[in-house]
Scaffold this motif. Structure first.
Motif, short mmCIF file in Angstrom:
data_model
loop_
_atom_site.label_atom_id
_atom_site.label_comp_id
_atom_site.label_asym_id
_atom_site.label_seq_id
_atom_site.Cartn_x
_atom_site.Cartn_y
_atom_site.Cartn_z
N LEU A 40 -57.39 66.36 -60.06
CA LEU A 40 -56.26 65.49 -60.35
C LEU A 40 -56.57 64.46 -61.42
CD1 LEU A 40 -54.93 64.80 -56.72
CD2 LEU A 40 -53.92 66.28 -58.46
N GLY A 41 -57.77 64.46 -61.95
CA GLY A 41 -58.11 63.44 -62.93
C GLY A 41 -58.46 62.14 -62.25
N VAL A 62 -51.65 55.59 -53.78
CA VAL A 62 -52.58 56.28 -54.67
C VAL A 62 -52.06 56.12 -56.09
CG1 VAL A 62 -51.40 58.48 -54.21
CG2 VAL A 62 -53.65 58.49 -55.27
N HIS A 63 -52.94 55.67 -56.98
CA HIS A 63 -52.56 55.41 -58.36
C HIS A 63 -53.47 56.18 -59.30
CE1 HIS A 63 -50.60 51.27 -57.38
NE2 HIS A 63 -49.82 52.29 -57.07
N ARG A 126 -57.52 56.46 -67.78
CA ARG A 126 -56.41 56.99 -67.02
C ARG A 126 -55.79 58.15 -67.77
NH1 ARG A 126 -52.61 52.94 -67.15
NH2 ARG A 126 -54.12 51.77 -65.95
N GLN A 127 -55.53 59.22 -67.05
CA GLN A 127 -54.91 60.38 -67.66
C GLN A 127 -53.44 60.43 -67.28
OE1 GLN A 127 -57.15 63.57 -66.05
NE2 GLN A 127 -58.98 63.16 -67.29
N PRO A 128 -52.57 60.76 -68.23
CA PRO A 128 -51.16 60.89 -67.88
C PRO A 128 -50.96 62.03 -66.90
CG PRO A 128 -51.57 61.75 -70.08
CD PRO A 128 -52.84 61.07 -69.64
N GLN A 129 -50.04 61.83 -65.96
CA GLN A 129 -49.79 62.85 -64.95
C GLN A 129 -48.75 63.84 -65.43
OE1 GLN A 129 -51.45 63.35 -62.00
NE2 GLN A 129 -52.80 61.89 -63.04
N PRO A 130 -49.07 65.12 -65.42
CA PRO A 130 -48.14 66.12 -65.95
C PRO A 130 -47.03 66.43 -64.96
CG PRO A 130 -50.08 67.19 -65.07
CD PRO A 130 -50.32 65.71 -64.96
N VAL A 181 -42.04 64.60 -57.04
CA VAL A 181 -42.76 65.25 -55.95
C VAL A 181 -44.01 65.94 -56.46
CG1 VAL A 181 -42.55 66.98 -54.12
CG2 VAL A 181 -40.62 65.51 -54.64
N GLY A 182 -44.05 66.26 -57.77
CA GLY A 182 -45.24 66.87 -58.34
C GLY A 182 -46.20 65.86 -58.93
N ALA A 183 -45.88 64.58 -58.81
CA ALA A 183 -46.72 63.54 -59.38
C ALA A 183 -47.95 63.31 -58.50
CB ALA A 183 -45.93 62.25 -59.54
N LEU A 184 -48.89 62.56 -59.06
CA LEU A 184 -50.16 62.30 -58.39
C LEU A 184 -49.97 61.72 -57.00
CD1 LEU A 184 -53.25 61.82 -58.32
CD2 LEU A 184 -52.81 59.64 -59.47
#
Length: 469
Positions: A40-41, A62-63, A126-130, A181-184
């Motif tokens: 998840l990065g 969770v961030h 920090r990596q952007p969440q796809p 819903v698909g976010a980190l």
């Protein structure tokens, strides 16, 4: 029997579930280690003890990023703002179908002094969440080193959400793109909820009657009613009611957790509580604490009779084909047993008496189906006692193949043994042996097994099942 009861009197969401499990004693390090098995990065977990309406519990978040960044938290709201419509308060604007479901909506992230939080930082920055689709999430889970239990149930939860979204929008599930819903945070909520349930080693999970708020929320398509469309799709067949709170209380993720794990939904079963934990939402709800209560304990299994309801109706003008379909619907609605008895009514009319046995909590639904699906104008019903044997299904090896055998115990002793028909029939077809002979082989194999030779066996019984004729 160790069980978990989740009291959803203020709704349920993924992060509230994780908070409640943490308050029961699942350590942050356990959650951190398990989440590290997913690619998840950079991310970090927050477990902070706070209070809601006088109740102390754990607020979980969770961030993304290796360290906490206050910009990820919306500004603190005044108490007046807390009573506004939820759509005006959300810090999230999109989900799998551009509806503002706000998986943390009824407990939006307020900015706190995170004096106590846990960080995980496998890398730096920090990596952007796809944006992820169901296939990507499934591949992410299957390619991880998470346990089979967590993989199976987490995948199933996302499948439930994706299936609901695809139905609402008339698209294939593989075409649905999860945004929120698909976010980190949502992936973390789902996976860590499954991790916590497995760590508790409970045999059953019960939920209280589900309660959602009333009103509407804004989406890119306009005003949508509560409960949200995806939430209702996911909760089909599960009781839900609304309360006088103008906020979304049950998120799609929370609904999918209920649908995936519920053994029963209703009142607190008779149990001996061992621990109680509280998972907190962010918003201070009017008139009630915004918490999810988790009660861990042992189910009180008494020898006393179980209370059930029997419903009966006499029917003389309905096709047998329809009666067969009604039987199927009743079983799917939770009936314990459904059977038909030939009777004779007035004017010498041959008729059928429909009898249904169900738990008291299923009475209203069963009654509704009988009135809607049959031609009866009335139903008789009564409460009665029922005693059942302790049941267990074991597998035995025979020359015809593996057979599932159901055993029944009374006072710890085996008093009933019954090979399962479907298992015997499949073995008979595969081995080209008579079905009756397969039943005999299963009985012989069982009595020669370690299960039957244990000290709990009722030794005076040599044969406790009638073979099919």
């Amino acid at each position: 029997m160790r069980i978990l009861y989740l009291d959803t009197f203020s709704g349920i969401s993924g992060d509230m579930t994780v908070g409640a499990l943490a308050d029961l004693g699942i350590t942050p390090s356990t959650f951190e280690w398990e989440l590290s098995k997913l690619e998840l990065g950079d991310c970090h977990l927050h477990f902070e003890r706070q209070t809601r309406a006088g109740i102390s519990g754990v607020k979980f978040d969770v961030h993304s990023g290796a360290t906490h960044d206050a910009s990820q938290d919306p500004p603190r709201r005044s108490q007046d703002q807390e009573t506004e419509h939820p759509a005006a308060l959300t810090g999230k604007t999109a989900n799998a179908h551009d509806h503002e479901h706000h998986d943390h909506q009824h407990h939006d992230h307020e900015h706190h002094d995170h004096a106590s939080h846990l960080h995980r930082h496998p890398g730096h920055g920090r990596q952007p969440q796809p944006t992820r689709g169901f296939s990507e999430i499934r591949a992410l889970l299957e390619g991880s080193e998470l346990s089979d239990f967590v993989k199976q149930h987490a995948t199933s939860i996302f499948h439930r959400i994706g299936k609901a979204e695809s139905k609402i929008h008339g698209a294939y599930i593989e075409e649905v793109q999860f945004h929120e819903v698909g976010a980190l945070d949502s992936i973390g909520d789902v996976v860590l909820s499954c991790v916590g349930f497995e760590a508790l080693q409970v045999e059953r999970i019960y939920f209280s009657s589900l309660v959602d708020g009333h009103g509407t929320f804004r989406s890119s398509h306009g005003e949508y009613p509560l409960p949200g469309p995806a939430t209702l799709e996911i909760l089909q067949g599960i009781p839900i009611r609304q309360t006088d709170i103008p906020f979304e209380l049950i998120t799609p993720t929370g609904a999918a957790i209920v649908a995936e794990f519920h053994h029963a939904v209703g009142v607190l079963p008779e149990m001996r509580p061992a621990k109680v934990g509280y998972g907190l939402g962010t918003r201070n709800l009017p008139g009630r604490p915004n918490v999810l209560r988790a009660i861990l304990g042992d189910l009180e299994e008494r020898n006393a009779a179980e209370r059930i309801v029997e419903l009966q109706a006499n029917i003389d003008d309905l096709s047998p084909e329809i009666l067969g379909a009604v039987q199927d619907r009743l079983f799917r609605a939770g009936a314990l047993d459904v059977f038909f008895t030939p009777i004779q009514m007035k004017k010498s009319r041959p008729a059928t008496m429909l009898s249904v046995l169900c738990q008291p909590l299923a009475f209203e639904k069963i009654q509704e189906i009988i009135f809607a699906e049959t031609s009866t104008f009335g139903i008789r019903y009564q409460e009665m006692n029922r005693k059942t044997l302790e049941r267990e299904v074991v597998e035995v090896k025979t020359v015809a193949g593996s057979i599932h055998v159901k055993i029944g115990r009374h006072a710890g002793k085996i008093v009933q043994v019954a090979p399962e028909f479907e298992s015997c029939n499949a073995a008979a077809l595969q081995s080209h042996q008579p079905l009756k002979r397969v039943y005999e082989l299963a009985i012989e194999a069982f009595w020669g097994s370690s299960v039957a030779s244990g000290p709990n066996t009722c030794s005076q019984l040599e044969k406790v099942v009638d073979l099919p004729r």
